[in-house]
Design a protein around this motif. Structure first.
Motif, PDB file in Angstrom:
ATOM      1  N   ALA A 151       0.812  -1.189   0.131  1.00 41.23           N
ATOM      2  CA  ALA A 151      -0.030   0.074   0.019  1.00 41.23           C
ATOM      3  C   ALA A 151       0.989   1.182  -0.123  1.00 41.23           C
ATOM      4  O   ALA A 151       0.455   2.313  -0.534  1.00 41.23           O
ATOM      5  CB  ALA A 151      -0.899  -0.112   1.235  1.00 41.23           C
ATOM      6  N   VAL A 152       1.876   1.129   0.904  1.00 36.68           N
ATOM      7  CA  VAL A 152       2.719   2.307   0.793  1.00 36.68           C
ATOM      8  C   VAL A 152       3.507   2.628  -0.593  1.00 36.68           C
ATOM      9  O   VAL A 152       3.485   3.654  -1.033  1.00 36.68           O
ATOM     10  CB  VAL A 152       3.835   2.230   1.878  1.00 36.68           C
ATOM     11  N   LYS A 153       3.993   1.765  -1.029  1.00 37.84           N
ATOM     12  CA  LYS A 153       4.716   1.537  -2.546  1.00 37.84           C
ATOM     13  C   LYS A 153       3.872   2.071  -3.418  1.00 37.84           C
ATOM     14  O   LYS A 153       4.261   2.882  -4.242  1.00 37.84           O
ATOM     15  CB  LYS A 153       5.516   0.258  -2.740  1.00 37.84           C
ATOM     16  N   GLU A 154       2.681   1.472  -3.628  1.00 36.47           N
ATOM     17  CA  GLU A 154       1.622   2.005  -4.445  1.00 36.47           C
ATOM     18  C   GLU A 154       1.407   3.719  -4.529  1.00 36.47           C
ATOM     19  O   GLU A 154       1.239   4.339  -5.205  1.00 36.47           O
ATOM     20  CB  GLU A 154       0.367   1.132  -4.424  1.00 36.47           C
ATOM     21  N   SER A 155       1.055   4.073  -3.141  1.00 36.33           N
ATOM     22  CA  SER A 155       0.832   5.502  -2.993  1.00 36.33           C
ATOM     23  C   SER A 155       1.787   6.345  -3.204  1.00 36.33           C
ATOM     24  O   SER A 155       1.826   7.535  -3.725  1.00 36.33           O
ATOM     25  CB  SER A 155       0.369   5.563  -1.368  1.00 36.33           C
ATOM     26  N   LYS A 156       2.959   6.021  -2.839  1.00 38.92           N
ATOM     27  CA  LYS A 156       4.220   6.621  -3.371  1.00 38.92           C
ATOM     28  C   LYS A 156       4.513   6.711  -4.750  1.00 38.92           C
ATOM     29  O   LYS A 156       4.963   7.668  -5.152  1.00 38.92           O
ATOM     30  CB  LYS A 156       5.440   6.268  -2.546  1.00 38.92           C
ATOM     31  N   GLY A 157       4.093   5.590  -5.392  1.00 41.04           N
ATOM     32  CA  GLY A 157       4.574   5.236  -6.948  1.00 41.04           C
ATOM     33  C   GLY A 157       3.464   5.980  -7.861  1.00 41.04           C
ATOM     34  O   GLY A 157       3.357   5.565  -8.907  1.00 41.04           O
ATOM     35  N   GLY A 158       2.371   6.566  -7.341  1.00 38.98           N
ATOM     36  CA  GLY A 158       1.516   7.099  -8.302  1.00 38.98           C
ATOM     37  C   GLY A 158       0.052   6.678  -8.089  1.00 38.98           C
ATOM     38  O   GLY A 158      -0.632   6.749  -9.216  1.00 38.98           O
ATOM     39  N   LYS A 159      -0.318   6.003  -7.060  1.00 40.61           N
ATOM     40  CA  LYS A 159      -1.765   5.656  -7.082  1.00 40.61           C
ATOM     41  C   LYS A 159      -2.688   6.512  -6.799  1.00 40.61           C
ATOM     42  O   LYS A 159      -2.552   7.339  -5.847  1.00 40.61           O
ATOM     43  CB  LYS A 159      -1.776   4.495  -5.780  1.00 40.61           C
TER      44      LYS A 159
END
Length: 229
Positions: A151-159
């Motif tokens: 969830a963190v990586k997706e939010s940081k990555g453009g989600k």
């Protein structure tokens, strides 16, 4: 304001009002018509053939923009135990249950709030603060999960999260004016593909009614909806 009005009118002359343009041409026009002194967000407005008053016609979801949003997202994770380290390792900006008290005191210096399911009981008490700002975690958006690293990586990555409004419209950012045309086109395609796949079975008639793209301050350009039908 008068000067901005003049700049807006001047920019508007570059496009033919109401004419539907191929997506790549519309993106080029938006970049050309941007006149603000800051790096404007490029936004898409999609009018859908749904009636959001009916629960079975509400369109909502998330999409990870392949080229990112151009915005640095500040991520808060409410978790305990081993999940704290997991969230920190994934790049979360703030982690821990102590932030519940800070939110109660009015602290809201974050863009995304992720929580593990066992923490939702306490977070529910903050609904009046978080709800109106669109910050309340939601399982459908992937922000209530034990897989905090993902969830963190997706939010940081453009989600980004999208939801149809009362008028049947979806508004979503797809990047910045400083992005290359190909980057914006890639993000637009990802968003539109997700919107099309999110069509409710109860929706009748034409689903994608109108698509327009603009920068934060600039005039809108209508996109040809043929590819999305």
């Amino acid at each position: 304001m008068a000067q901005n009005g003049k700049k807006y009118r001047s920019a508007s002359e570059r496009r033919e009002l109401g004419k539907p343009y191929e997506a790549s041409k519309a993106i080029d026009l938006v970049k050309q018509m941007s006149f603000a002194k800051f790096d404007e967000t490029v936004e898409v407005a999609i009018r859908l053939g749904v009636d959001p008053r009916h629960a079975d016609q509400v369109v909502r979801g998330t999409v990870v923009l392949p080229e990112g949003t151009g915005k640095t997202m500040r991520v808060l994770v409410i978790a305990a135990g081993a999940k704290v380290q997991e969230a920190q390792d994934a790049g979360a900006d703030y982690v821990g249950t102590e932030y519940l008290a800070k939110i109660k005191e009015g602290w809201l210096d974050f863009d995304v709030l992720i929580a593990t399911p066992d923490q939702m009981g306490q977070l529910g008490q903050l609904g009046r603060v978080l709800g109106p700002r669109g910050l309340m975690p939601n399982p459908k958006a992937g922000t209530v999960t034990f897989d905090v690293a993902k969830a963190v990586k997706e939010s940081k990555g453009g989600k980004i999260e999208f939801r149809v409004d009362k008028g049947g419209n979806v508004h979503a950012p797809i990047g910045k004016v400083s992005f290359g045309p190909e980057q914006l086109a890639t993000n637009l395609a990802a968003l539109m593909d997700t919107i099309v796949r999110s069509k409710p079975s109860a929706a009748k008639g034409v689903y994608i009614r109108n698509v327009a793209i603009s920068s934060s301050m600039g005039p809108g350009v209508t996109i040809d909806t043929t590819p999305y039908r």
